[in-house]
Design a protein around this motif. Structure first.
Motif, PDB file in Angstrom:
ATOM      1  N   ALA A  91      14.538  -2.869 -13.093  1.00 27.75           N
ATOM      2  CA  ALA A  91      13.264  -2.496 -12.455  1.00 27.75           C
ATOM      3  C   ALA A  91      12.936  -3.445 -11.306  1.00 27.75           C
ATOM      4  O   ALA A  91      12.507  -3.009 -10.233  1.00 27.75           O
ATOM      5  N   TYR A  92      13.149  -4.726 -11.518  1.00 24.53           N
ATOM      6  CA  TYR A  92      12.877  -5.719 -10.482  1.00 24.53           C
ATOM      7  C   TYR A  92      13.740  -5.463  -9.246  1.00 24.53           C
ATOM      8  O   TYR A  92      13.239  -5.463  -8.120  1.00 24.53           O
ATOM      9  N   LEU A  93      15.047  -5.244  -9.452  1.00 19.74           N
ATOM     10  CA  LEU A  93      15.947  -5.015  -8.323  1.00 19.74           C
ATOM     11  C   LEU A  93      15.571  -3.745  -7.565  1.00 19.74           C
ATOM     12  O   LEU A  93      15.572  -3.738  -6.331  1.00 19.74           O
ATOM     13  N   LYS A  94      15.240  -2.683  -8.282  1.00 21.34           N
ATOM     14  CA  LYS A  94      14.824  -1.441  -7.621  1.00 21.34           C
ATOM     15  C   LYS A  94      13.529  -1.651  -6.844  1.00 21.34           C
ATOM     16  O   LYS A  94      13.371  -1.141  -5.732  1.00 21.34           O
ATOM     17  N   SER A  95      12.628  -2.404  -7.418  1.00 20.84           N
ATOM     18  CA  SER A  95      11.347  -2.657  -6.773  1.00 20.84           C
ATOM     19  C   SER A  95      11.518  -3.493  -5.507  1.00 20.84           C
ATOM     20  O   SER A  95      10.939  -3.183  -4.468  1.00 20.84           O
ATOM     21  N   THR A  96      12.302  -4.546  -5.576  1.00 19.29           N
ATOM     22  CA  THR A  96      12.494  -5.386  -4.390  1.00 19.29           C
ATOM     23  C   THR A  96      13.255  -4.626  -3.307  1.00 19.29           C
ATOM     24  O   THR A  96      12.971  -4.795  -2.118  1.00 19.29           O
ATOM     25  N   GLU A  97      14.191  -3.767  -3.692  1.00 24.71           N
ATOM     26  CA  GLU A  97      14.911  -2.958  -2.710  1.00 24.71           C
ATOM     27  C   GLU A  97      13.949  -1.978  -2.043  1.00 24.71           C
ATOM     28  O   GLU A  97      14.000  -1.795  -0.819  1.00 24.71           O
ATOM     29  N   THR A  98      13.080  -1.370  -2.822  1.00 24.23           N
ATOM     30  CA  THR A  98      12.084  -0.453  -2.263  1.00 24.23           C
ATOM     31  C   THR A  98      11.184  -1.191  -1.279  1.00 24.23           C
ATOM     32  O   THR A  98      10.921  -0.709  -0.178  1.00 24.23           O
ATOM     33  N   MET A  99      10.719  -2.369  -1.669  1.00 24.86           N
ATOM     34  CA  MET A  99       9.858  -3.162  -0.794  1.00 24.86           C
ATOM     35  C   MET A  99      10.581  -3.536   0.491  1.00 24.86           C
ATOM     36  O   MET A  99      10.028  -3.418   1.583  1.00 24.86           O
ATOM     37  N   ARG A 100      11.829  -3.947   0.367  1.00 27.39           N
ATOM     38  CA  ARG A 100      12.609  -4.338   1.550  1.00 27.39           C
ATOM     39  C   ARG A 100      12.787  -3.150   2.502  1.00 27.39           C
ATOM     40  O   ARG A 100      12.585  -3.275   3.714  1.00 27.39           O
ATOM     41  N   GLU A 101      13.139  -1.992   1.943  1.00 22.63           N
ATOM     42  CA  GLU A 101      13.324  -0.805   2.777  1.00 22.63           C
ATOM     43  C   GLU A 101      12.030  -0.416   3.493  1.00 22.63           C
ATOM     44  O   GLU A 101      12.045  -0.082   4.678  1.00 22.63           O
ATOM     45  N   ARG A 102      10.925  -0.455   2.778  1.00 25.25           N
ATOM     46  CA  ARG A 102       9.645  -0.076   3.380  1.00 25.25           C
ATOM     47  C   ARG A 102       9.226  -1.062   4.461  1.00 25.25           C
ATOM     48  O   ARG A 102       8.684  -0.674   5.493  1.00 25.25           O
ATOM     49  N   MET A 103       9.481  -2.354   4.257  1.00 29.57           N
ATOM     50  CA  MET A 103       9.152  -3.354   5.272  1.00 29.57           C
ATOM     51  C   MET A 103      10.033  -3.180   6.505  1.00 29.57           C
ATOM     52  O   MET A 103       9.572  -3.350   7.629  1.00 29.57           O
ATOM     53  N   GLU A 104      11.314  -2.836   6.303  1.00 28.42           N
ATOM     54  CA  GLU A 104      12.197  -2.599   7.441  1.00 28.42           C
ATOM     55  C   GLU A 104      11.717  -1.401   8.254  1.00 28.42           C
ATOM     56  O   GLU A 104      11.758  -1.424   9.479  1.00 28.42           O
ATOM     57  N   GLU A 105      11.269  -0.346   7.552  1.00 34.59           N
ATOM     58  CA  GLU A 105      10.720   0.817   8.251  1.00 34.59           C
ATOM     59  C   GLU A 105       9.505   0.406   9.083  1.00 34.59           C
ATOM     60  O   GLU A 105       9.330   0.839  10.213  1.00 34.59           O
ATOM     61  N   LEU A 106       8.685  -0.430   8.492  1.00 31.82           N
ATOM     62  CA  LEU A 106       7.447  -0.855   9.135  1.00 31.82           C
ATOM     63  C   LEU A 106       7.698  -1.743  10.347  1.00 31.82           C
ATOM     64  O   LEU A 106       7.044  -1.606  11.378  1.00 31.82           O
ATOM     65  N   THR A 107       8.645  -2.647  10.249  1.00 33.50           N
ATOM     66  CA  THR A 107       8.870  -3.627  11.316  1.00 33.50           C
ATOM     67  C   THR A 107      10.041  -3.280  12.220  1.00 33.50           C
ATOM     68  O   THR A 107      10.309  -3.999  13.170  1.00 33.50           O
TER      69      THR A 107
END
Length: 115
Positions: A91-107
């Motif tokens: 769950a942690y790995l999926k969550s951090t990957e989701t966060m990373r992907e969303r931040m990359e989209e944003l920035t």
């Protein structure tokens, strides 16, 4: 001595680029606030043992729920502990990957010119 009108070499073109970069940075900041709210509401599931143990965390890794099947309970404390740890890690790995992907989209579009 500098000749008149040359300033520090930071011409109007660069000022416009810098102004645009600041606007983009402000948009990213506003987007980051919205993203944080979205991450808090997300539910991301990790599991282990083929679904014997499931852990749900928010998009910012806050634990929400743990589900343990009766079959997992029969495995004994040591195996159950390993299953819970593995589901939490998933769950942690999926969550951090989701966060990373969303931040990359944003920035992704943020480029600071000449800095």
């Amino acid at each position: 001595m500098m000749s008149k009108g040359q300033g520090f070499g930071f011409g109007l073109g660069k000022m416009k680029e810098l102004s645009e970069a600041f606007k983009k940075a402000q948009q990213v900041q506003e987007g980051a606030k919205k993203l944080q709210e979205e991450l808090e509401q997300m539910e991301i599931e990790g599991q282990s043992g083929g679904g014997l143990v499931k852990v749900v965390v928010s998009g910012n890794q806050e634990p929400k729920r743990v589900s343990i099947s009766p079959e997992a309970m029969n495995e004994g404390a040591e195996v159950l502990s390993d299953l819970v740890s593995a589901a939490m890690r998933d769950a942690y790995l999926k969550s951090t990957e989701t966060m990373r992907e969303r931040m990359e989209e944003l920035t992704g579009g943020l480029q600071l010119p000449g800095l």
